[in-house]
Enzyme design. Sequence first.
Site, mmCIF file in Angstrom:
data_model
loop_
_atom_site.group_PDB
_atom_site.id
_atom_site.type_symbol
_atom_site.label_atom_id
_atom_site.label_comp_id
_atom_site.label_asym_id
_atom_site.label_seq_id
_atom_site.Cartn_x
_atom_site.Cartn_y
_atom_site.Cartn_z
ATOM 1 N N ALA A 1 0.800 -1.231 0.000
ATOM 2 C CA ALA A 1 0.000 0.000 0.000
ATOM 3 C C ALA A 1 0.828 1.274 0.000
ATOM 4 C CB ALA A 1 -0.942 0.006 1.210
ATOM 5 N N ASP B 1 6.817 -7.792 5.887
ATOM 6 C CA ASP B 1 7.181 -8.504 4.665
ATOM 7 C C ASP B 1 6.150 -9.603 4.457
ATOM 8 O OD1 ASP B 1 8.265 -10.247 2.751
ATOM 9 O OD2 ASP B 1 10.324 -9.878 3.397
ATOM 10 N N VAL B 2 5.376 -9.518 3.380
ATOM 11 C CA VAL B 2 4.273 -10.459 3.185
ATOM 12 C C VAL B 2 4.745 -11.884 2.920
ATOM 13 C CG1 VAL B 2 2.676 -8.700 2.343
ATOM 14 C CG2 VAL B 2 4.086 -9.985 0.700
ATOM 15 N N SER C 1 -2.940 -10.042 -13.383
ATOM 16 C CA SER C 1 -2.434 -9.157 -14.430
ATOM 17 C C SER C 1 -2.726 -9.788 -15.779
ATOM 18 C CB SER C 1 -0.921 -8.969 -14.268
ATOM 19 O OG SER C 1 -0.351 -8.360 -15.407
ATOM 20 N N TYR D 1 6.859 -13.594 -13.374
ATOM 21 C CA TYR D 1 5.696 -12.742 -13.067
ATOM 22 C C TYR D 1 4.411 -13.337 -13.656
ATOM 23 C CZ TYR D 1 3.087 -8.298 -12.654
ATOM 24 O OH TYR D 1 2.173 -7.322 -12.348
ATOM 25 N N ALA E 1 3.350 -16.336 -11.642
ATOM 26 C CA ALA E 1 2.786 -15.933 -10.354
ATOM 27 C C ALA E 1 1.375 -15.379 -10.511
ATOM 28 C CB ALA E 1 3.693 -14.897 -9.690
ATOM 29 N N LYS E 2 1.174 -14.539 -11.523
ATOM 30 C CA LYS E 2 -0.135 -13.927 -11.718
ATOM 31 C C LYS E 2 -1.166 -14.959 -12.191
ATOM 32 C CE LYS E 2 0.728 -9.717 -10.462
ATOM 33 N NZ LYS E 2 0.196 -9.258 -9.139
#
Length: 262
Positions: A23, A72-73, A151, A163, A166-167
């Site tokens: 965020a 840290d997620v 995405s 990426y 992952a998406k």
Amino acid sequence: MARIDAGETPALTEYRAAIVTGAARGLGRAIALELARRGERPALIDLDEVGLAETEHLIRAEGGDAITIRADVSIEDEVRSAVAETASRLGPPLILVNNAGVLRDDLLFKMPTEGWDTVMNVHLRGAFLASRAVQAHMVEHGWGRIISMSSTSALGNVGQANYAAAKAGLQGFTKSLALELGRFGITANAVAPGFTVTDMTRGVAERLGISFDELIERESAATAVRRVGTPADIANAVAFFASESSGFVSGQVLYVAGGPRG
């Protein structure tokens, strides 16, 4: 506290606590601002404390309220602690936006293992850890909204094997959560943005060796509506999935991309 029937609004406070990961800037900041405008109180989670403070300031300047939590997620204990702090300070988190993300773009033959692992850990592991932590609060109260940021790259993109994977994984994750949690009044959906103007996409232009204006012109020409996306476009879609009125929509992937995708 008594459990409510699925589909009803939990009468906990005048607002709902909403966790937004990533965020500190970009889409996460826009999403947090939009949720605050709609009466929610977001817990802002990121590693960038300066960015978090700026997001909180913007929310408060508009009359909203928010808290910031550095976490840290991809680290289980930090996610668990952040969710517990949110519950303690704002009440049970009944909205979760899995937005935290990073880029480590490279062609497959040059992509280091670290670049693969970092993207997977932030996007997929982070969404898993946060969703698992908040679902207990949602199940207890019989209402919840989980929105994960996918995405258009989930459909494949050169130089983004990590990426894109992952998406795409987040889409399968979302559909599985919808099936598992629907009986408890919890929906799970994903928003898949097309090219959107953010600091992250400015970095894409730099890596391609072209100006950001050139990149925008190129992406606009390839989009049905002949423009690129703004953070507000994405935030509005997320806010719908987070609302009471979206209770009969679950397991969906909404491409916010200016044209047909998927």
